[in-house]
Scaffold this motif. Sequence first.
Motif, PDB file in Angstrom:
ATOM      1  N   ASN A  66      -0.896  11.195   2.908  1.00 36.65           N
ATOM      2  CA  ASN A  66      -1.150   9.822   2.433  1.00 36.65           C
ATOM      3  C   ASN A  66      -0.905   9.704   0.929  1.00 36.65           C
ATOM      4  O   ASN A  66      -0.357   8.700   0.464  1.00 36.65           O
ATOM      5  N   SER A  70       2.011   7.364  -0.757  1.00 35.57           N
ATOM      6  CA  SER A  70       1.671   6.351  -1.763  1.00 35.57           C
ATOM      7  C   SER A  70       2.573   6.456  -2.986  1.00 35.57           C
ATOM      8  O   SER A  70       3.053   5.443  -3.507  1.00 35.57           O
ATOM      9  N   LYS A  74       5.533   3.712  -4.125  1.00 34.58           N
ATOM     10  CA  LYS A  74       5.526   3.105  -5.460  1.00 34.58           C
ATOM     11  C   LYS A  74       6.939   3.056  -6.048  1.00 34.58           C
ATOM     12  O   LYS A  74       7.366   2.031  -6.577  1.00 34.58           O
TER      13      LYS A  74
END
Length: 82
Positions: A66, A70, A74
Amino acid sequence: MTAAFTVRVQDEIAEKLDRIAALSDRSRANLAAQAIEDYVAREEWQLAEIQAGIDEADRGEFASANELASVVAKYVKAARQA
């Protein structure tokens, strides 16, 4: 204390160094010493960071799936907006 040693460079590099020395009102030796100091500091930092990463990996300290997703999201989002 300082240490002295000889460094061999191509003629073209020596000529450029001489031009920079003249323009900056510094000696060739001073410029070369500063360049070596900068290189050593940068390499020392980089190698320490690499070793820290290896040490973390050896301890099994990895980002979770995770956390990785992330970070990737981005940058993908930023690239799509550009």
